[in-house]
Scaffold this motif. Sequence first.
Motif, PDB file in Angstrom:
ATOM      1  N   ARG A   1      -6.634-116.857  27.741  1.00 54.33           N
ATOM      2  CA  ARG A   1      -7.875-116.198  28.164  1.00 54.33           C
ATOM      3  C   ARG A   1      -7.597-115.389  29.416  1.00 54.33           C
ATOM      4  N   PHE A   2      -8.571-114.586  29.815  1.00 59.11           N
ATOM      5  CA  PHE A   2      -8.499-113.872  31.073  1.00 59.11           C
ATOM      6  C   PHE A   2      -9.917-113.677  31.588  1.00 59.11           C
ATOM      7  N   TRP A   3     -10.029-113.226  32.835  1.00 63.79           N
ATOM      8  CA  TRP A   3     -11.327-113.116  33.489  1.00 63.79           C
ATOM      9  C   TRP A   3     -11.453-111.801  34.250  1.00 63.79           C
ATOM     10  N   ILE A   4     -12.685-111.355  34.399  1.00 62.15           N
ATOM     11  CA  ILE A   4     -13.036-110.273  35.313  1.00 62.15           C
ATOM     12  C   ILE A   4     -13.953-110.900  36.357  1.00 62.15           C
ATOM     13  N   VAL A   5     -13.564-110.817  37.625  1.00 60.33           N
ATOM     14  CA  VAL A   5     -14.332-111.432  38.700  1.00 60.33           C
ATOM     15  C   VAL A   5     -15.651-110.687  38.890  1.00 60.33           C
ATOM     16  N   ARG A   6     -16.740-111.439  38.897  1.00 55.83           N
ATOM     17  CA  ARG A   6     -18.062-110.878  39.210  1.00 55.83           C
ATOM     18  C   ARG A   6     -18.369-111.079  40.681  1.00 55.83           C
ATOM     19  N   THR A   7     -18.227-112.319  41.156  1.00 59.11           N
ATOM     20  CA  THR A   7     -18.434-112.635  42.568  1.00 59.11           C
ATOM     21  C   THR A   7     -17.395-113.653  42.998  1.00 59.11           C
ATOM     22  N   GLY A   8     -17.099-113.665  44.292  1.00 64.25           N
ATOM     23  CA  GLY A   8     -16.130-114.605  44.824  1.00 64.25           C
ATOM     24  C   GLY A   8     -14.738-114.004  44.862  1.00 64.25           C
ATOM     25  N   SER A   9     -13.760-114.873  45.136  1.00 64.08           N
ATOM     26  CA  SER A   9     -12.380-114.397  45.202  1.00 64.08           C
ATOM     27  C   SER A   9     -11.426-115.433  44.606  1.00 64.08           C
ATOM     28  N   VAL A  10     -10.340-114.911  44.069  1.00 66.00           N
ATOM     29  CA  VAL A  10      -9.316-115.711  43.401  1.00 66.00           C
ATOM     30  C   VAL A  10      -7.977-115.364  44.036  1.00 66.00           C
ATOM     31  N   VAL A  11      -7.189-116.381  44.358  1.00 70.04           N
ATOM     32  CA  VAL A  11      -5.847-116.121  44.862  1.00 70.04           C
ATOM     33  C   VAL A  11      -4.829-116.349  43.749  1.00 70.04           C
ATOM     34  N   LEU A  12      -3.859-115.449  43.691  1.00 76.24           N
ATOM     35  CA  LEU A  12      -2.732-115.597  42.782  1.00 76.24           C
ATOM     36  C   LEU A  12      -1.592-116.197  43.581  1.00 76.24           C
ATOM     37  N   ASP A  13      -0.946-117.196  43.015  1.00 80.63           N
ATOM     38  CA  ASP A  13       0.181-117.807  43.708  1.00 80.63           C
ATOM     39  C   ASP A  13       1.378-117.899  42.779  1.00 80.63           C
ATOM     40  N   MET A  14       2.527-118.202  43.381  1.00 77.25           N
ATOM     41  CA  MET A  14       3.777-118.235  42.631  1.00 77.25           C
ATOM     42  C   MET A  14       4.551-119.478  43.025  1.00 77.25           C
ATOM     43  N   HIS A  15       5.074-120.181  42.036  1.00 75.94           N
ATOM     44  CA  HIS A  15       5.877-121.372  42.310  1.00 75.94           C
ATOM     45  C   HIS A  15       7.216-120.947  42.909  1.00 75.94           C
ATOM     46  N   VAL A  16       7.546-121.527  44.053  1.00 75.63           N
ATOM     47  CA  VAL A  16       8.846-121.329  44.689  1.00 75.63           C
ATOM     48  C   VAL A  16       9.419-122.724  44.917  1.00 75.63           C
ATOM     49  N   PRO A  17      10.499-123.077  44.209  1.00 77.50           N
ATOM     50  CA  PRO A  17      11.046-124.435  44.321  1.00 77.50           C
ATOM     51  C   PRO A  17      11.309-124.838  45.774  1.00 77.50           C
ATOM     52  N   GLY A  18      10.853-126.044  46.111  1.00 77.15           N
ATOM     53  CA  GLY A  18      11.086-126.586  47.433  1.00 77.15           C
ATOM     54  C   GLY A  18      10.174-126.045  48.520  1.00 77.15           C
TER      55      GLY A  18
END
Length: 154
Positions: free
Chosen positions: A43-60
């Motif tokens: 699935r995917f989303w379009i933000v209407r209100t609020g905020s979303v952070v994208l993060d990335m796994h970095v080992p350790g």
Amino acid sequence: MSSTTTMAGALPTACRDRLMRIAREVSFPAGTRMFGEGGHADRFWIVRTGSVVLDMHVPGRRSPVIETLGHGELVGWSWLFPPYVWKLGAVAKSPVRAYEFDARSVRLLCEEDAELAAAVSLWVGRVLSHRLQAARTRLLDLYAPYGSGSGVRG
């Protein structure tokens, strides 16, 4: 983010209207993980209100925030490309209201409508290009030795 990477700015009205017919309104409390890197992208989303952070796994290390998304922005692009696995993670930074789209349904619509397929592909491609640059810049800021070339362009 530029208007060409938001759904409203990137898609012709007819294509946008067609997609919105299958949208579902959802909400996420602050702190909710919407998806994790490596999970199934369905699935995917379009933000209407609020905020979303994208993060990335970095080992350790703690997962660095790559980008913060807000109104009108696309959350998730991995649903468009096999094997449909999330390349980043996403967390609601604040309470989020969004339009949610079932990835399989959108892919089927695109199979039926070449104009929609082209518009969605171009839109997601622009978003992907922007996110790749944001991830590169953020990771250089966090982990590259000082002065190692964060101004280098690719």
